[in-house]
Design a protein around this motif. Structure first.
Motif: not given
Length: 174
Positions: A9-16, A19-21, A29-30
């Motif tokens: 499980f990878r917790d991503l900072a999707i608004y920071g 986001q590129a990953e 982008l969801k």
């Protein structure tokens, strides 16, 4: 669905920073996104179908599909209002887009409250997982006054200790 399966499980900072990953793996982008070898899936319902098929589980019923549609509708409206607020906009203003999202939230939560009172989410299955995640996220982000939704509060309380819930709890990263 993955409680008894080894996975990362990878917790991503999707608004920071991440986001590129996320964009490299999911053009919408969801989250969530599932990467299983050469297979990448972009949506929780598609991921659920894929995992259920791999594990020989029965497909969801039309009733369950409708439950998920309502949960997704509420989720989408909550996310839109949160993004508006984080963008410096005022989602409480009287504008059609915000009014529509608030109305969708109200009608979806009312419908889900009735479903919860009728026992739709009593046992831990995919629709219960989805409604739990939505409710817990809304409470965590303080997005809505949930005090009038007693059956939904009971669902959240009942399922908060399910295996796997703590491992993906956003409060663990805070």
């Amino acid at each position: 669905m993955l409680v008894d399966v080894d996975y990362e499980f990878r917790d991503l900072a999707i608004y920071g920073a991440d986001q590129a990953e996320l964009a490299r793996h999911n053009p919408t982008l969801k989250i969530p996104t599932l990467i299983d070898g050469e297979t990448t899936l972009f949506d929780s319902r598609v991921i659920q179908r894929y995992l259920a098929a791999q594990r020989g589980h029965a497909p969801l019923s039309w009733r369950e599909e409708n439950q998920l549609t309502v949960i997704d509708g509420a989720n989408d409206a909550f996310v839109a209002l949160l993004l508006a607020a984080r963008s410096g906009l005022d989602p409480s203003q009287d504008a059609m887009i915000y009014n529509r999202h608030r109305e969708r939230i109200r009608t979806c939560l009312d419908w889900l409250e009735t479903a919860a009172a009728d026992g739709a989410f009593d046992h831990w299955h995919y629709p219960a997982i989805c409604v739990y995640c939505m409710l817990d996220w809304v409470v965590f982000r303080e997005l809505h006054d949930m005090s009038g939704y007693r059956a939904l509060a009971a669902v959240r309380e009942r399922h908060g200790g399910q295996p796997g819930v703590a491992a993906t709890d956003p409060r663990q990263a805070v």
